[in-house]
Design a protein around this motif. Structure first.
Motif, PDB file in Angstrom:
ATOM      1  N   TRP A 376       0.814  -1.213   0.000  1.00  0.00           N
ATOM      2  CA  TRP A 376       0.000   0.000   0.000  1.00  0.00           C
ATOM      3  C   TRP A 376       0.852   1.270   0.000  1.00  0.00           C
ATOM      4  O   TRP A 376       0.380   2.332  -0.340  1.00  0.00           O
ATOM      5  CB  TRP A 376      -0.970   0.008   1.193  1.00  0.00           C
ATOM      6  CG  TRP A 376      -0.355   0.257   2.534  1.00  0.00           C
ATOM      7  CD1 TRP A 376      -0.064   1.469   3.083  1.00  0.00           C
ATOM      8  CD2 TRP A 376       0.043  -0.719   3.499  1.00  0.00           C
ATOM      9  NE1 TRP A 376       0.488   1.321   4.321  1.00  0.00           N
ATOM     10  CE2 TRP A 376       0.543  -0.017   4.618  1.00  0.00           C
ATOM     11  CE3 TRP A 376      -0.007  -2.104   3.540  1.00  0.00           C
ATOM     12  CZ2 TRP A 376       1.025  -0.676   5.749  1.00  0.00           C
ATOM     13  CZ3 TRP A 376       0.453  -2.737   4.673  1.00  0.00           C
ATOM     14  CH2 TRP A 376       0.972  -2.045   5.755  1.00  0.00           C
ATOM     15  N   LEU A 377       2.140   1.130   0.348  1.00  0.00           N
ATOM     16  CA  LEU A 377       3.058   2.259   0.252  1.00  0.00           C
ATOM     17  C   LEU A 377       3.805   2.213  -1.078  1.00  0.00           C
ATOM     18  O   LEU A 377       3.974   1.141  -1.681  1.00  0.00           O
ATOM     19  CB  LEU A 377       4.061   2.236   1.398  1.00  0.00           C
ATOM     20  CG  LEU A 377       3.525   2.562   2.809  1.00  0.00           C
ATOM     21  CD1 LEU A 377       4.671   2.530   3.809  1.00  0.00           C
ATOM     22  CD2 LEU A 377       2.831   3.915   2.828  1.00  0.00           C
ATOM     23  N   PRO A 412       7.614  10.966   5.351  1.00  0.00           N
ATOM     24  CA  PRO A 412       6.438  11.277   4.516  1.00  0.00           C
ATOM     25  C   PRO A 412       5.773   9.993   4.036  1.00  0.00           C
ATOM     26  O   PRO A 412       6.431   8.989   3.772  1.00  0.00           O
ATOM     27  CB  PRO A 412       7.036  12.073   3.359  1.00  0.00           C
ATOM     28  CG  PRO A 412       8.472  11.679   3.314  1.00  0.00           C
ATOM     29  CD  PRO A 412       8.875  11.388   4.734  1.00  0.00           C
ATOM     30  N   VAL A 413       4.461  10.041   3.948  1.00  0.00           N
ATOM     31  CA  VAL A 413       3.680   8.877   3.518  1.00  0.00           C
ATOM     32  C   VAL A 413       3.285   9.066   2.068  1.00  0.00           C
ATOM     33  O   VAL A 413       2.573  10.025   1.728  1.00  0.00           O
ATOM     34  CB  VAL A 413       2.421   8.686   4.394  1.00  0.00           C
ATOM     35  CG1 VAL A 413       1.598   7.512   3.886  1.00  0.00           C
ATOM     36  CG2 VAL A 413       2.836   8.493   5.851  1.00  0.00           C
ATOM     37  N   THR A 414       3.744   8.160   1.220  1.00  0.00           N
ATOM     38  CA  THR A 414       3.357   8.168  -0.194  1.00  0.00           C
ATOM     39  C   THR A 414       2.746   6.810  -0.506  1.00  0.00           C
ATOM     40  O   THR A 414       3.435   5.783  -0.469  1.00  0.00           O
ATOM     41  CB  THR A 414       4.568   8.418  -1.102  1.00  0.00           C
ATOM     42  OG1 THR A 414       5.205   9.635  -0.706  1.00  0.00           O
ATOM     43  CG2 THR A 414       4.123   8.517  -2.555  1.00  0.00           C
ATOM     44  N   LEU A 415       1.474   6.834  -0.779  1.00  0.00           N
ATOM     45  CA  LEU A 415       0.779   5.576  -1.036  1.00  0.00           C
ATOM     46  C   LEU A 415       1.022   5.098  -2.458  1.00  0.00           C
ATOM     47  O   LEU A 415       1.326   5.887  -3.358  1.00  0.00           O
ATOM     48  CB  LEU A 415      -0.723   5.748  -0.802  1.00  0.00           C
ATOM     49  CG  LEU A 415      -1.149   6.157   0.611  1.00  0.00           C
ATOM     50  CD1 LEU A 415      -2.670   6.239   0.691  1.00  0.00           C
ATOM     51  CD2 LEU A 415      -0.619   5.183   1.637  1.00  0.00           C
ATOM     52  N   VAL A 454      -7.683  12.184   3.137  1.00  0.00           N
ATOM     53  CA  VAL A 454      -6.285  11.875   3.422  1.00  0.00           C
ATOM     54  C   VAL A 454      -6.239  10.366   3.631  1.00  0.00           C
ATOM     55  O   VAL A 454      -6.483   9.857   4.723  1.00  0.00           O
ATOM     56  CB  VAL A 454      -5.800  12.630   4.678  1.00  0.00           C
ATOM     57  CG1 VAL A 454      -4.316  12.324   4.931  1.00  0.00           C
ATOM     58  CG2 VAL A 454      -6.027  14.121   4.517  1.00  0.00           C
ATOM     59  N   TRP A 455      -5.956   9.643   2.566  1.00  0.00           N
ATOM     60  CA  TRP A 455      -6.219   8.207   2.526  1.00  0.00           C
ATOM     61  C   TRP A 455      -5.493   7.428   3.623  1.00  0.00           C
ATOM     62  O   TRP A 455      -6.057   6.478   4.190  1.00  0.00           O
ATOM     63  CB  TRP A 455      -5.847   7.631   1.153  1.00  0.00           C
ATOM     64  CG  TRP A 455      -6.689   8.179   0.042  1.00  0.00           C
ATOM     65  CD1 TRP A 455      -6.291   8.985  -0.977  1.00  0.00           C
ATOM     66  CD2 TRP A 455      -8.085   7.945  -0.163  1.00  0.00           C
ATOM     67  NE1 TRP A 455      -7.341   9.284  -1.811  1.00  0.00           N
ATOM     68  CE2 TRP A 455      -8.463   8.662  -1.339  1.00  0.00           C
ATOM     69  CE3 TRP A 455      -9.065   7.228   0.524  1.00  0.00           C
ATOM     70  CZ2 TRP A 455      -9.763   8.661  -1.838  1.00  0.00           C
ATOM     71  CZ3 TRP A 455     -10.365   7.229   0.032  1.00  0.00           C
ATOM     72  CH2 TRP A 455     -10.702   7.932  -1.130  1.00  0.00           C
ATOM     73  N   HIS A 456      -4.262   7.812   3.964  1.00  0.00           N
ATOM     74  CA  HIS A 456      -3.540   7.033   4.977  1.00  0.00           C
ATOM     75  C   HIS A 456      -4.061   7.291   6.382  1.00  0.00           C
ATOM     76  O   HIS A 456      -3.688   6.583   7.325  1.00  0.00           O
ATOM     77  CB  HIS A 456      -2.035   7.335   4.907  1.00  0.00           C
ATOM     78  CG  HIS A 456      -1.692   8.747   5.289  1.00  0.00           C
ATOM     79  ND1 HIS A 456      -1.767   9.801   4.397  1.00  0.00           N
ATOM     80  CD2 HIS A 456      -1.298   9.292   6.476  1.00  0.00           C
ATOM     81  CE1 HIS A 456      -1.410  10.930   5.005  1.00  0.00           C
ATOM     82  NE2 HIS A 456      -1.125  10.641   6.259  1.00  0.00           N
TER      83      HIS A 456
END
Length: 776
Positions: A376-377, A412-415, A454-456
């Motif tokens: 998912w990432l 940072p979160v990048t899906l 904000v999906w995460h």
């Protein structure tokens, strides 16, 4: 309308009424039942999906209609439009389905393939009601059905339907019609060139042809399949399962459904002791043997419930024990996470048993549970994919999960892009009012469908998510219905080859399927094996995926051919038919002989002759000797051989046989033991005309030729009798046809190896010359 038809319809109505079903089925303009009106045959029959079979289409069969319209256009007639069948035909289809399901207790799949569709084909081909059908109408439907499928299965099912429904229930005024069709059932490939025109070399080579060899796999296809499943490295988790189930079938000869439904508790070991209580191996026997527990098919008796599974065991030869054990234990390790999930779902009745009904689950976790995609990432996939495919170790999937969840807190979160696409599609359904599911904040507050996501950091309510899946994605719901046994049931999680129901991320997108977390799990069916061998044109087979050349990739094999092959090999190696029948869970020895495809040469090789005798006789005379010893031949040569053997001994008898060895011939109708060294056949191969040299065989080619001749002579007799006359020529024609027909029928009724005309004239003796014969 006749009373038999009316009674059959009333029977169907009664059966349907007792089950609380709606008889009347409103249909649209093409004959398809309106939504929510059709019958779920799988549920009615008490079968366990998948597959689910429905009776909804009561209109003309579209493919059959296309063939009929092509003929009408060619004849300059206006083509027909697709529409509902007449009320009489609709009632017949519904009654036949109800009678087969609820009275005869056949499976829903059988009713769909062998009852309802053939009836729709017949109804499409004729402009008559069911009771008005004639043999010509049914022959037309058979031709159309045969044209619809490459091997003619549908046409054969139409023929079978005439016997089991139309004739059995006396539906047609002109019935019974089955015997008047004169259409062969599912015949194999035929020889274009008539056998009586073959040369001696061709007839001799034909002894090496196998009986019904079309039921055996092609040599190249079999060895290519063996190479693939034994040596190739599977590219996907599903392919690893396919390799294992096909290896199992090659070793055991099981049917596709039996191999696919192997239980995880498959291993059974038996211990053998001698008379003194010691292990039998110490006395020259076998101390232990390995058995495979499985659910044998085709074990139900007349009027018994065909849905029940029958538990059985099959012994495993020593040479295959290690390979089979390694294969099935490997699959047991691979599918353990799937079985654990399926067991929790069966016990709780939930789709997501890892969470409480009122829990909130992060959207990214729900994505993994629903799709099976472990990523998912936006991370590098390739290293994990390569490691997982090296042995399909579930620990690699757990490492992927930890790598993504244990990331640094401030990073940072990048899906992954697939997660955004999945969320966007789900949000669009919410905005369109197609689901009551809503995205939520961590505290449970519902987010508006127009809010920025904000999906995460977005969550879903577990109970709402389960309701959404059940309402909109039924194909993602796991198979949790138990399979019925004679006593008790088999739970789906007790099966070995459980698998993800849908795994496009792996099969289509070259990714991974997280078998430890996916929620959609299915029990295997025979279709799982068929697709691997090329049953579906749009789904690549193992040949297409792993073949080394274009010719290899174009190969195809039918799963049941492996069973035919092993049965034939066991016969060829001299294994007793009783042992073969027991191995394959058959009720009679005759069933095993239906799977015997040895050539005549291989059959005769099982008959041993003394080595010195075989050297003295040579190849051809040895063949005749084996025919005599095996009781497969009779005639003057055989009679003389046995007389000499009884009066002068074996040596003189074999010496006589060596001199008369040219008296063996394979004819289109049986074996001939007469020497034509000086004169040709005086009967011109009309062996069935009282020839005492002819002996019957059980070769299907011979019987097929005789059955065809029988039909032709019957037709000729009808034509002759329809034009009566007092002339001598008419009487001669009638007697000639009657005599040949009588001879053919007598030959068909003669057991193999026996002479149908033992008292016929001895054609090897020259006839006495008459006073009017010309001198030479």
């Amino acid at each position: 309308m006749n009373p038999h038809y009316s009674a059959f319809i009333e029977l169907g109505r009664t059966l349907v009424r007792e089950r609380g079903l709606q008889w009347e089925m409103p249909v649209d303009e093409v004959g398809v039942a309106l939504d929510g009106v059709g019958w779920n045959l799988t549920v009615i029959a008490g079968d366990v999906p998948p597959p689910s079979c429905y009776l909804r289409d009561l209109g003309s069969e579209p493919k059959a209609l296309a063939i009929i319209n092509a003929g009408r256009v060619e004849a300059g007639v206006t083509p027909l439009t697709r529409g509902p069948l007449t009320t009489a035909w609709q009632n017949l289809i519904k009654s036949a389905a109800a009678e087969q399901l609820l009275l005869r207790r056949n499976t829903a799949e059988h009713v769909m393939l062998s009852i309802t569709r053939p009836l729709r084909v017949i109804a499409t081909c004729v402009d008559k009601e069911p009771w008005q059908l004639t043999a010509d109408d049914l022959r037309l439907a058979i031709r159309v059905g045969t044209a619809l499928q490459p091997k003619g299965q549908l046409g054969d099912r139409v023929i079978g339907l005439v016997k089991t429904v139309l004739d059995a229930q006396h539906i047609c005024d002109a019935g019974p019609l089955y015997t008047s069709l004169a259409v062969p059932r599912m015949k194999g490939t035929t020889v274009v060139k008539a056998k009586h025109t073959w040369s001696q070399g061709e007839l001799r080579a034909h002894l090496e042809s196998r009986k019904r060899e079309e039921r055996l796999p092609g040599r190249r296809a079999f060895w290519e399949l063996t190479r693939i499943v034994m040596t190739e490295k599977p590219l996907t988790f599903m392919d690893d399962l396919r390799f294992a189930v096909i290896r199992t079938m090659i070793v055991t000869g099981m049917r596709a459904g039996e191999a696919a439904l192997l239980p995880v508790d498959w291993k059974r070991e038996r211990t053998y002791l001698d008379a003194k209580g010691r292990p039998a191996g110490q006395s020259g026997g076998i101390s232990t043997s390995l058995m495979v527990r499985h659910f044998a098919e085709k074990q139900h008796e007349e009027e018994s419930d065909s849905r029940l599974l029958h538990e059985a065991t099959q012994p495993v030869p020593d040479m295959f024990e290690a390979m089979l054990t390694q294969t099935l234990e490997h699959i047991e390790r691979l599918t353990e996470p799937l079985r654990a999930t399926l067991k929790r779902q069966c016990e709780t009745g939930r789709l997501l048993p890892w969470y409480g009904v009122n829990d909130l689950v992060p959207f990214t976790q729900a994505y993994v549970r629903l799709t099976g995609n472990p990523f998912w990432l936006n991370i590098e996939h390739k290293p994990f994919i390569e490691r997982y495919r090296d042995g399909f170790d579930p620990d690699v999937l757990n490492e992927v999960h930890r790598h993504q969840t244990e990331r640094p807190g401030h990073s940072p979160v990048t899906l992954d892009m697939a997660v955004y696409q999945f969320g966007k599609r789900l949000l669009d359904r919410m905005r369109a009012g197609e689901t009551a599911l809503r995205f939520r904040q961590p505290d449970g507050k519902v987010l508006g469908v127009r809010d920025r996501m904000v999906w995460h950091n977005t969550f879903l309510h577990v109970g709402e998510l389960e309701d959404h899946v059940r309402a909109t994605s039924q194909t993602k719901v796991s198979d949790t219905t138990p399979l019925p046994l004679g006593t008790g049931v088999v739970q789906p999680w007790e099966l070995l080859f459980v698998q993800p129901k849908r795994s496009p991320v792996e099969e289509r997108n070259d990714g991974l399927c997280d078998v430890a977390r996916i929620m959609s799990i299915g029990r295997p069916t025979r279709r799982f094996v068929g697709l691997a061998l090329g049953d579906h044109r749009q789904i690549p087979s193992l040949f297409e995926k792993y073949g080394q050349t274009d010719e290899d990739r174009a190969l195809k094999i039918e799963s049941h051919m492996l069973r035919h092959l092993q049965n034939t090999e066991l016969f060829r190696l001299g294994v007793a038919d009783t042992i073969i029948s027991k191995r394959f869970n058959r009720r009679s020895i005759a069933q095993s002989h239906e799977y015997d495809h040895r050539s005549l040469i291989e059959d005769l090789d099982q008959i041993a002759l003394p080595q010195d005798i075989e050297i003295m006789l040579g190849e051809k005379a040895s063949t005749v000797a084996r025919l005599i010893k095996g009781g497969k031949a009779s005639g003057p040569i055989v009679d003389t051989f046995r007389r000499i053997e009884a009066t002068e001994g074996d040596a003189a008898a074999y010496e006589y046989l060596r001199a008369e060895a040219d008296g063996f011939h394979a004819t289109p109708y049986g074996h001939c033991l007469n020497s034509f060294t000086v004169d040709p056949c005086p009967k011109h191969l009309e062996c069935f005309a009282d020839c005492r040299h002819l002996s019957a065989t059980d070769l299907p080619e011979n019987r097929q030729n005789l059955i065809r001749l029988e039909a032709k002579f019957k037709a000729a007799l009808e034509t002759i009798k329809a034009r009566p006359s007092t002339s001598i020529g008419w009487q001669n024609q009638l007697e000639h046809a009657e005599k040949r027909l009588d001879g053919i029928q007598k030959l068909l009724a003669t057991p193999p190896g026996e002479r149908p005309f033992p008292d016929g004239p001895d054609l090897s003796v020259p006839r006495e010359r008459g006073v009017l014969d010309e001198e030479t």
